[in-house]
Enzyme design. Structure first.
Site, PDB file in Angstrom:
ATOM      1  N   ASP A 203       0.823  -1.213   0.000  1.00 39.03           N
ATOM      2  CA  ASP A 203       0.000   0.000   0.000  1.00 39.03           C
ATOM      3  C   ASP A 203       0.857   1.263   0.000  1.00 39.03           C
ATOM      4  O   ASP A 203       2.040   1.230   0.340  1.00 39.03           O
ATOM      5  CB  ASP A 203      -0.872   0.036   1.257  1.00 39.03           C
ATOM      6  CG  ASP A 203      -1.963  -1.028   1.234  1.00 39.03           C
ATOM      7  OD1 ASP A 203      -1.989  -1.849   0.298  1.00 39.03           O
ATOM      8  OD2 ASP A 203      -2.794  -1.024   2.167  1.00 39.03           O
ATOM      9  N   ASP A 204       0.202   2.356  -0.343  1.00 40.53           N
ATOM     10  CA  ASP A 204       0.700   3.740  -0.165  1.00 40.53           C
ATOM     11  C   ASP A 204       1.678   4.223  -1.242  1.00 40.53           C
ATOM     12  O   ASP A 204       2.072   5.385  -1.204  1.00 40.53           O
ATOM     13  CB  ASP A 204       1.334   3.967   1.221  1.00 40.53           C
ATOM     14  CG  ASP A 204       0.330   3.782   2.364  1.00 40.53           C
ATOM     15  OD1 ASP A 204      -0.847   3.489   2.064  1.00 40.53           O
ATOM     16  OD2 ASP A 204       0.732   3.908   3.528  1.00 40.53           O
ATOM     17  N   HIS A 254      -6.013   2.799  -3.737  1.00 41.14           N
ATOM     18  CA  HIS A 254      -5.929   2.948  -2.282  1.00 41.14           C
ATOM     19  C   HIS A 254      -6.493   4.329  -1.920  1.00 41.14           C
ATOM     20  O   HIS A 254      -5.984   5.009  -1.041  1.00 41.14           O
ATOM     21  CB  HIS A 254      -4.470   2.800  -1.838  1.00 41.14           C
ATOM     22  CG  HIS A 254      -4.287   2.608  -0.362  1.00 41.14           C
ATOM     23  ND1 HIS A 254      -5.126   1.855   0.419  1.00 41.14           N
ATOM     24  CD2 HIS A 254      -3.336   3.096   0.490  1.00 41.14           C
ATOM     25  CE1 HIS A 254      -4.699   1.880   1.670  1.00 41.14           C
ATOM     26  NE2 HIS A 254      -3.621   2.632   1.743  1.00 41.14           N
ATOM     27  N   HIS A 258      -5.849   9.093   0.567  1.00 38.87           N
ATOM     28  CA  HIS A 258      -5.598   8.318   1.791  1.00 38.87           C
ATOM     29  C   HIS A 258      -6.381   8.833   3.002  1.00 38.87           C
ATOM     30  O   HIS A 258      -5.870   8.869   4.128  1.00 38.87           O
ATOM     31  CB  HIS A 258      -4.097   8.263   2.115  1.00 38.87           C
ATOM     32  CG  HIS A 258      -3.719   7.004   2.853  1.00 38.87           C
ATOM     33  ND1 HIS A 258      -3.874   6.865   4.217  1.00 38.87           N
ATOM     34  CD2 HIS A 258      -3.238   5.816   2.417  1.00 38.87           C
ATOM     35  CE1 HIS A 258      -3.479   5.656   4.585  1.00 38.87           C
ATOM     36  NE2 HIS A 258      -3.088   4.990   3.501  1.00 38.87           N
ATOM     37  N   HIS A 345       3.878  -2.219   3.012  1.00 38.24           N
ATOM     38  CA  HIS A 345       3.913  -0.889   2.399  1.00 38.24           C
ATOM     39  C   HIS A 345       5.236  -0.712   1.662  1.00 38.24           C
ATOM     40  O   HIS A 345       6.294  -0.913   2.273  1.00 38.24           O
ATOM     41  CB  HIS A 345       3.772   0.189   3.478  1.00 38.24           C
ATOM     42  CG  HIS A 345       2.483   0.074   4.243  1.00 38.24           C
ATOM     43  ND1 HIS A 345       2.318  -0.846   5.259  1.00 38.24           N
ATOM     44  CD2 HIS A 345       1.299   0.716   4.110  1.00 38.24           C
ATOM     45  CE1 HIS A 345       1.077  -0.747   5.725  1.00 38.24           C
ATOM     46  NE2 HIS A 345       0.439   0.190   5.055  1.00 38.24           N
TER      47      HIS A 345
HETATM   48 ZN   LIG Z   1      -2.470   3.039   3.442  1.00 40.52          ZN
END
Ligand SMILES: [Zn+2]
Length: 396
Positions: A203-204, A254, A258, A345
């Site tokens: 993620d991210d 995602h 955020h 991540h």
């Molecule tokens: Zn995240």
């Protein structure tokens, strides 16, 4: 009396010559399984010695290959053993003796290419060593090379071998082989429904050089992953996005910025998703299939409204909290099982270091590391829109 004996002797001699000629002419070409006539004794003697020496093992092949060599193969439990005896000299040789002179290097290059196609780098690097003991198995349409490595044996229980179709090496072989006309090209590593599988998710990102390094590590380990990217970061990561996709990985949303969806207005969530989808479409020409809500936070009305499949996780490495390679590696090894979705991540160096270390260990433990879509395919699952999946285990 003397004359009569002489005639008998001449008669016998002529008969012997005829018989010899007959056997020599007809025996030579006909018998793939027959040692060449003029040296049969030496060859037979050698073959018998090898048979005796291996009598405790199961004989799986004893063939004269086109009067070039006698090929003997034995199975001893898990171990495969082969011997080659030159059909002209009766000397024990090696498979590489029957490569056309001057093609040895090209043959090795081809084998090297196929090794890296089939195996993760950490295995191919070991097997590609010219000094590693090998056994060659000569089959109808392919050569199988069996490898023995003490360093890998302690890690990997599977037997290590490479199938090399004769189509790929026919120009290097100094004996005629039959070619499989259906054969197109070696595909190398393939997913296996009978093996355990887990999905890695990151993620991210996209996260520039870190994401690119991760993509390389995945590729070297024959692994894929799903990257859940943040919309407002995608705009600055078009090259990285293309690299992620080119190496067989997939990308999901995602969210755009955020934010915790549970604290957002539904219309803002929808417009954020639309914006993210459009950015992605402009970069790749493809559609985003999945959404991972930030913090895994989602409710019924969000699920019903957004036109997407929600993917969360059931194994959380807490890599953002610990920033510790060993912690992440151990957490994964201790917690994963077949069908899991693992959360990480691609914005921390320690996470990438952990992936580099854990992938060979997972491979050795019999796991395939794949994207969410590949995991669904392996598990025979159809992922529905407006549904949320934490894992793809048989029973969640
Ligand atoms: Zn995240």
């Amino acid at each position: 009396m003397v004359m009569k004996e002489l005639y008998v002797k001449i008669g016998c001699a002529m008969l012997a010559v005829c018989l010899f000629t007959f056997l020599f002419v007809f025996g030579k070409d006909r018998g793939d399984l027959r040692p060449v006539f003029s040296h049969s004794f030496k060859v037979e003697e050698k073959v018998n010695a090898i048979l005796k020496e291996n009598e405790a093992k199961e004989l799986v092949a004893n063939e004269n290959i086109k009067n070039k060599f006698v090929y003997l193969a034995f199975q001893d439990g898990e171990t495969f053993v082969s011997h080659f005896v030159d059909a002209t000299t009766g000397e024990e040789t090696d498979f590489t003796t029957y490569l056309k002179s001057g093609t040895e290097e090209a043959f090795s290059k081809k084998v090297e290419e196929l090794l890296y196609l089939k195996y993760p780098k950490f295995i191919a690097d070991v097997l590609n060593d010219a000094n590693l003991p090998k056994m060659y198995q000569v089959l109808e349409t392919e050569l199988v090379i069996h490898y023995t490595s003490d360093s890998l044996r302690s890690l990997i229980s599977d037997s290590l071998y490479l199938r090399v179709n004769y189509n790929d090496i026919k120009d290097y072989l100094d004996f005629p082989v039959s070619l499989d006309t259906e054969y197109e090209q070696e595909k190398g590593y393939a997913l296996d429904k009978n093996k355990k599988a887990i999905a890695f998710t990151f993620d991210d990102g996209p996260s520039g050089a870190l994401t690119n390094r991760l993509v390389d590590i995945l590729e070297q380990n024959k692994a894929h992953a799903t990257f859940f990217m943040v919309g407002n970061r995608m705009e600055y990561g078009a090259e990285v996005i293309r690299n992620v996709l080119n190496k067989g990985n997939e990308i999901g949303s995602h969210s755009y910025a955020h934010k915790n969806m549970k604290r957002q207005k539904l219309e803002d969530i929808v417009s954020g998703e639309e914006k993210t989808k459009e950015i992605y479409r402009n970069i790749t020409g493809q559609e985003l299939l999945y959404t991972r809500p930030p913090y895994g936070n989602v409710n019924k009305s969000i699920k019903e409204t957004l036109d997407t499949t929600f993917i969360t996780w059931n194994v959380d490495t807490e890599d953002w909290l610990h920033r510790d390679k060993d912690y992440i590696v151990n957490h994964i090894l201790e917690h994963v099982s077949d069908g899991d979705i693992v959360l990480m991540h691609d914005v921390y160096e320690t996470t990438i270091d952990a992936v580099e270390e854990v992938l060979p260990k997972l491979y050795a433990a019999g796991y395939q590391v794949v994207s969410v879509s590949e995991l669904a395919e392996l598990k025979g699952r159809t992922l529905e829109k407006h549904s949320l999946y934490r894992s793809l285990k048989e029973v969640e």
